[in-house]
Design an enzyme around this catalytic site. Structure first.
Site, short mmCIF file in Angstrom:
data_model
loop_
_atom_site.label_atom_id
_atom_site.label_comp_id
_atom_site.label_asym_id
_atom_site.label_seq_id
_atom_site.Cartn_x
_atom_site.Cartn_y
_atom_site.Cartn_z
N ASP A 14 -4.05 4.59 0.67
CA ASP A 14 -3.00 5.13 1.54
C ASP A 14 -2.87 4.26 2.79
OD1 ASP A 14 -1.08 6.82 2.59
OD2 ASP A 14 -2.19 8.65 2.18
N HIS A 205 -4.89 16.72 3.43
CA HIS A 205 -4.54 15.29 3.50
C HIS A 205 -3.44 15.19 4.56
CE1 HIS A 205 -3.56 11.28 1.48
NE2 HIS A 205 -2.45 11.51 2.16
N HIS A 207 -1.43 13.42 7.58
CA HIS A 207 -1.02 12.23 8.33
C HIS A 207 -0.87 12.64 9.80
CE1 HIS A 207 -0.39 9.25 5.06
NE2 HIS A 207 -0.42 10.35 4.33
N CYS A 238 3.27 6.23 3.98
CA CYS A 238 3.84 6.10 2.64
C CYS A 238 5.16 5.36 2.74
CB CYS A 238 4.07 7.49 2.03
SG CYS A 238 4.95 7.41 0.45
P1 HMG Z 1 10.73 4.24 -12.63
O1 HMG Z 1 11.53 3.03 -12.19
O2 HMG Z 1 11.43 5.55 -12.70
O3 HMG Z 1 9.96 4.05 -13.99
O4 HMG Z 1 9.48 4.35 -11.66
P2 HMG Z 1 10.13 3.19 -15.24
O5 HMG Z 1 9.22 3.77 -16.25
O6 HMG Z 1 11.61 3.05 -15.57
O7 HMG Z 1 9.56 1.75 -14.83
C1 HMG Z 1 10.21 0.85 -13.97
C2 HMG Z 1 9.48 -0.48 -14.00
O8 HMG Z 1 8.16 -0.31 -13.50
C3 HMG Z 1 9.30 -1.02 -15.42
O9 HMG Z 1 9.24 -2.43 -15.31
C4 HMG Z 1 7.96 -0.50 -15.83
O10 HMG Z 1 7.36 -1.27 -16.83
C5 HMG Z 1 7.19 -0.60 -14.54
P3 HMG Z 1 10.49 -3.35 -15.72
O11 HMG Z 1 10.80 -2.99 -17.15
O12 HMG Z 1 11.60 -2.96 -14.78
O13 HMG Z 1 9.98 -4.75 -15.50
N1 HMG Z 1 6.12 0.40 -14.42
C6 HMG Z 1 4.86 0.09 -14.05
N2 HMG Z 1 4.26 -1.06 -13.73
C7 HMG Z 1 2.95 -0.99 -13.39
N3 HMG Z 1 2.24 0.16 -13.38
C8 HMG Z 1 2.81 1.32 -13.69
C9 HMG Z 1 4.18 1.32 -14.05
N4 HMG Z 1 5.04 2.29 -14.41
C10 HMG Z 1 6.21 1.71 -14.64
N5 HMG Z 1 2.10 2.45 -13.65
C11 HMG Z 1 7.25 5.09 -11.07
C12 HMG Z 1 8.55 5.43 -11.78
C13 HMG Z 1 6.44 6.36 -10.94
C14 HMG Z 1 6.51 4.04 -11.89
C15 HMG Z 1 7.61 4.50 -9.68
O14 HMG Z 1 8.48 5.39 -9.03
C16 HMG Z 1 6.41 4.28 -8.81
O15 HMG Z 1 5.60 3.41 -9.09
N6 HMG Z 1 6.28 5.06 -7.73
C17 HMG Z 1 5.07 5.03 -6.90
C18 HMG Z 1 5.41 5.15 -5.46
C19 HMG Z 1 4.13 5.16 -4.67
O16 HMG Z 1 3.15 4.55 -5.03
N7 HMG Z 1 4.16 5.84 -3.51
C20 HMG Z 1 3.01 5.92 -2.64
C21 HMG Z 1 1.89 6.72 -3.21
S1 HMG Z 1 2.13 8.48 -3.05
C22 HMG Z 1 1.64 8.84 -1.44
O17 HMG Z 1 1.39 7.95 -0.66
C23 HMG Z 1 1.47 10.28 -1.02
C24 HMG Z 1 0.01 10.69 -0.94
O18 HMG Z 1 -0.71 9.86 -0.06
C25 HMG Z 1 -0.08 12.15 -0.47
C26 HMG Z 1 0.75 12.41 0.79
O19 HMG Z 1 0.52 11.76 1.80
O20 HMG Z 1 1.60 13.29 0.70
C27 HMG Z 1 -0.67 10.61 -2.32
MG MG Z 2 -0.74 10.10 2.10
#
Ligand code: HMG
Ligand code: MG
Length: 285
Positions: A14, A205, A207, A238
Site C-alpha cells: 500500500d 485499515h 488511511h 491508492c
Molecule cells: P480489467 O481490465 O477489467 O481486466 O482489469 P482484464 O481481465 O480485461 O485484463 C486487462 C489486462 O490486464 C489484460 O492484459 C490482462 O491479461 C491483464 P492485456 O490483454 O490488455 O495485455 N491482467 C493481469 N496482468 C497481471 N496480473 C493480473 C492480471 N489480471 C489481468 N492479475 C483488474 C481488472 C482487477 C486486473 C484491474 O482492474 C486491476 O489490476 N486493478 C487493481 C487496482 C489496484 O491494484 N488498486 C490498488 C490496490 S487496492 C487498495 O489499495 C485498497 C486497499 O489498500 C484497502 C483500502 O485502503 O481500502 C487494499
Molecule cells: Mg489501503
C-alpha cells in the site's frame, strides 16, 4: 494488564503502489528486509494486479524471490483474480488477500467491475487457495466514505464483510481508503460489522488523510479489534482513490498503543531505521 495488538505492515504494497517514481526492486527488497528486523508477523510485500493499472507493483515476483525470509513472518500479496493468484502462488507468497469495496463507485474505478461481479470473480479462487493451504485475508474498501459515491452505509459494509468472511477469509480488513472516517463514523460502521463478523476476525485499515487514523484505531479498540494495518513513515495511498494519503504511520500507532498499555512486540529502534529508509525512497532528495 497488557493485551496484544498485531500490526500488519503495509508499506511495501500500500505504501509503494502509489509512488509515481520508479523504485528499484533492490530497494523494495531492502525495505522488506529492514521490516523483517522490526518484529512483525505479517508484511504485505506485493500485489499481483495488472501492471497496466499499477505499474509500480509489476516486480512482485522479483521482490518475493529476493527477500531474506525471517522465520515467523508471513509475506503476503494482494490477488485480484485467478491470474494474480496463480502468480502469487508461483512467487511463494505465504498468504493472499482478495479485495472488494463497500461502494460501487470505488469498485468500478479500482477493479473495473461491480461489487457483485468482484465476489463472483473470487469464487473460483477459493478452492485453489484452500488446496495450497494458504491463509486468505480480505479487504473491504471505502468503509465510511467513497471518493466517488460519498458516505457509505454501515449496512453495506456489513453485507460485503459478511460475504468475504463466509468465503473463508480468516480476517476482514476494513479500509478507510480516503481517511475520511471519524471515531463516530467508524463506531457506526463497526456496530453493524461486528454483528456479522467477530471482532477478533476484523482489522482496521485506516488511511491518515485527515490525521484521524489514531482516533479511529482507539474507537476500534473499544469494539474489540486487535489487528491494525499500518505503514512505516505513513507511506502510501491508492492510485484509484485520488484523495487518499498513506496508511497511518506504524511508528505512531506503536507509540500510542504502548502508551495505552498494549504490547505490539515491535522494536521502536528497528522501526525508526525502516521508516527512515522508506522516507528516503519517496521524498525528494
Ligand atoms: P480489467 O481490465 O477489467 O481486466 O482489469 P482484464 O481481465 O480485461 O485484463 C486487462 C489486462 O490486464 C489484460 O492484459 C490482462 O491479461 C491483464 P492485456 O490483454 O490488455 O495485455 N491482467 C493481469 N496482468 C497481471 N496480473 C493480473 C492480471 N489480471 C489481468 N492479475 C483488474 C481488472 C482487477 C486486473 C484491474 O482492474 C486491476 O489490476 N486493478 C487493481 C487496482 C489496484 O491494484 N488498486 C490498488 C490496490 S487496492 C487498495 O489499495 C485498497 C486497499 O489498500 C484497502 C483500502 O485502503 O481500502 C487494499
Ligand atoms: Mg489501503
Amino acid at each position: 494488564m497488557t493485551s496484544n495488538v498485531t500490526l500488519f505492515e503495509m508499506s511495501p504494497r500500500d505504501g509503494l503502489q502509489n509512488e509515481a517514481r520508479a523504485i528499484a526492486t533492490a530497494d523494495k527488497i531492502k525495505l522488506v528486509n529492514l521490516l523483517g528486523d522490526c518484529g512483525f508477523s505479517k508484511i504485505e510485500v506485493a500485489s499481483f494486479v495488472s501492471p497496466k493499472w499499477v505499474p509500480q507493483m509489476a516486480d512482485g515476483a522479483a521482490v518475493l524471490a529476493g527477500i531474506t525470509r525471517r522465520a515467523g513472518v508471513s509475506y503476503a500479496a494482494l490477488t485480484p483474480n485467478m491470474r494474480g493468484l496463480d502468480a502469487a502462488i508461483a512467487a511463494g507468497a505465504d498468504e493472499v488477500a482478495i479485495f472488494a469495496s463497500a461502494s460501487e463507485g470505488f469498485s468500478q474505478h479500482n477493479i473495473n467491475c461491480s461489487i457483485a461481479q468482484s465476489l463472483e470473480r473470487f469464487a473460483p479462487m477459493l478452492p485453489v487457495i484452500r488446496n495450497h493451504g494458504l491463509p486468505l485475508r480480505a479487504y473491504v474498501s471505502c468503509v465510511t466514505d467513497c471518493p466517488y459515491d460519498g458516505p457509505t452505509a454501515p449496512s453495506q459494509v456489513a453485507d460485503v464483510a459478511a460475504k468475504l468472511y463466509a468465503m473463508g477469509a480468516y480476517e476482514v480488513s476494513l479500509g478507510d481508503t480516503i481517511g475520511a472516517g471519524s471515531p463516530d463514523s467508524i463506531d457506526a460502521m463497526l456496530r453493524a460489522v461486528c454483528d456479522v463478523v467477530p471482532a477478533a476476525a476484523l482489522a482496521g485499515h485506516y488511511h491518515d488523510t485527515h490525521a484521524r487514523a489514531l482516533d479511529n484505531i482507539r474507537a476500534s479498540l473499544e469494539h474489540g479489534l486487535r489487528t491494525f494495518d499500518a505503514s512505516v513513515a505513513g507511506l502510501g495511498g491508492c492510485p484509484y482513490a485520488p484523495e487518499s494519503k498513506g496508511n497511518v504511520a506504524t511508528e505512531d500507532v506503536v507509540e500510542m498503543l504502548h502508551g495505552l498499555g498494549y504490547d505490539t512486540g515491535l522494536s521502536r529502534a528497528a522501526l525508526s531505521t525502516a521508516a527512515a529508509f522508506a522516507r528516503s525512497l519517496t521524498e525528494p532528495s
